[in-house]
Design an enzyme around this catalytic site. Structure first.
Site, PDB file in Angstrom:
ATOM      1  N   CYS A  40       0.835  -1.204   0.000  1.00 60.00           N
ATOM      2  CA  CYS A  40       0.000   0.000   0.000  1.00 60.00           C
ATOM      3  C   CYS A  40       0.872   1.257   0.000  1.00 60.00           C
ATOM      4  O   CYS A  40       1.396   1.655   1.047  1.00 60.00           O
ATOM      5  CB  CYS A  40      -0.925   0.002   1.213  1.00 60.00           C
ATOM      6  SG  CYS A  40      -1.942   1.479   1.314  1.00 60.00           S
ATOM      7  N   CYS A  44      -0.326   4.104   2.168  1.00 60.23           N
ATOM      8  CA  CYS A  44      -0.094   3.915   3.604  1.00 60.23           C
ATOM      9  C   CYS A  44       1.371   4.160   3.954  1.00 60.23           C
ATOM     10  O   CYS A  44       1.672   4.797   4.960  1.00 60.23           O
ATOM     11  CB  CYS A  44      -0.425   2.483   4.041  1.00 60.23           C
ATOM     12  SG  CYS A  44      -1.900   1.784   3.326  1.00 60.23           S
ATOM     13  N   ASP A  45       2.270   3.632   3.166  1.00 58.95           N
ATOM     14  CA  ASP A  45       3.679   3.565   3.580  1.00 58.95           C
ATOM     15  C   ASP A  45       4.632   4.425   2.755  1.00 58.95           C
ATOM     16  O   ASP A  45       5.813   4.530   3.097  1.00 58.95           O
ATOM     17  CB  ASP A  45       4.148   2.101   3.535  1.00 58.95           C
ATOM     18  CG  ASP A  45       3.353   1.228   4.488  1.00 58.95           C
ATOM     19  OD1 ASP A  45       2.979   1.738   5.564  1.00 58.95           O
ATOM     20  OD2 ASP A  45       3.083   0.070   4.164  1.00 58.95           O
TER      21      ASP A  45
END
Ligand code: NDP
Length: 315
Positions: free
Chosen positions: A136, A139-140
């Site tokens: 993701c 997300c990261d």
């Protein structure tokens, strides 16, 4: 053995499931929630979550899920470890059988079973989980500012992730197994025109290396039938080879797209079966964020309460 009955059954324990449980609990529906295969959902394999509103310093994925779980429990949700293994949505009450052998008869059902990111199946993906391997970018990606990353895949997700990462990282390699991208033309164009992205066609990532996290990947290039092996230094390795929505047992009843995402009435979590709602990633091929999942879980619980009220089954 007599079946258990409930006004509201929730399957899944990601942000969608727990948010549905908080709302359903506060509406006095006394919901039952089965946690499913991965209690806490995909966020439990994320380290820091920095884009969930309300946490200015960020929050650990498992800690966020523990908080959501505790909040759901506080409002009376009966949270159970277990997996739904069979569904009969032919008529109301809907029947769900769990892996403990229990069958629950539910007046309303909220499907929040999520989607599972596909991985290549390399041992190194497990070895470096949370240490440079991610599925993701949203997300990261932030952790890779001015670093070098690789994205595996050639579809729209891979292109989108590569473009997103190109806004943060200094260099993005897109590892594509074929000699073309499967993504939509516009996404292909954007990727090809981005100076920070290099597309490695006819390449497969076959391993990762690094002492305390990912420091590089082992590649196999197909050079017209001949295989060329080499290593490339990277700091982050992102998988974008598709997701599998966890909708198998519901698919005979609800409408799904060709990948298996549950199709709901636009803007609502309503499936084509009255009283059956789908929330979170299982019904979302586009956004797939914790906050959008939570929002749809909220909508599902509100719709469940309305449905029970309209059908006279609230009390
Ligand atoms: P896709 O199935 O479209 O693409 C998967 C990609 O991963 C393909 O390039 C495929 O390669 C590659 N792949 C699969 N398995 C492997 C493997 N083992 N090793 C190497 N590469 C592999 O998935 P997406 O998640 O990209 O998209 C899913 C759907 O969602 C699509 O319909 C897409 O259009 C849509 N979508 C739309 C978006 C938008 O409109 N903004 C954004 C994101 C997705 P190969 O081509 O060789 O099979």
């Amino acid at each position: 053995m007599e079946n258990e009955k409930t006004k509201c059954l929730i399957i899944g324990s990601g942000p969608a499931g727990y948010t549905a449980a908080i709302y359903a609990g506060r509406a006095n529906l006394s919901p039952i929630l089965y946690e499913g295969l991965q209690p806490g959902g995909q966020l439990t394999i994320t380290t820091d979550v920095e884009n969930f509103p309300g946490y200015p310093q960020g929050v650990g994925g498992p800690a966020l899920m523990d908080d959501l779980r505790a909040q759901a429990a506080r409002f009376g949700c009966d949270i159970r470890a277990g997996i739904a293994v069979a569904a009969d949505l032919g008529k109301r009450p809907y029947r769900i059988t769990a892996d403990d052998g229990k069958t629950i008869e539910a007046e309303t059902l909220i499907i929040a079973t999520g989607a599972t990111a596909k991985y290549l199946g390399l041992e190194d993906e497990q070895k470096y989980a949370g240490m440079g391997v991610s599925a993701c970018a949203t997300c990261d990606g932030f952790f890779y500012r001015n670093k070098t990353v690789a994205v595996v895949g050639g579809g729209d997700t891979a292109c989108e992730e590569a473009l997103y990462l190109a806004g943060l990282a200094k260099k993005v390699y897109l590892v594509v197994r074929k000699d073309y991208l499967r993504a939509s033309k516009i996404m292909q164009q954007r990727v090809m025109e981005n100076e920070r992205i290099t597309v490695l066609f006819k390449h497969n990532a076959v391993g990762l290396y690094g002492e305390n996290g990912v420091e590089g990947m082992h590649l196999l290039e197909d050079k017209g039938g001949e295989e060329h092996r080499y290593d490339l230094p990277i700091d982050g390795f992102f998988l974008a080879i598709g997701h599998k929505p966890n909708s198998d047992i519901f698919a005979p009843y609800v409408e799904t797209d060709k990948t298996g995402y549950i199709i709901t009435e636009p803007g609502t979590p309503k499936t084509r079966i009255p009283g059956v709602f789908a929330a979170g990633d299982v019904a979302d091929p586009v956004y797939r964020q914790a906050i959008t999942a939570a929002a749809s879980g909220c909508k599902a619980a509100i719709e469940a309460e309305r449905f029970l009220s309209e059908t006279g089954s609230l009390h």
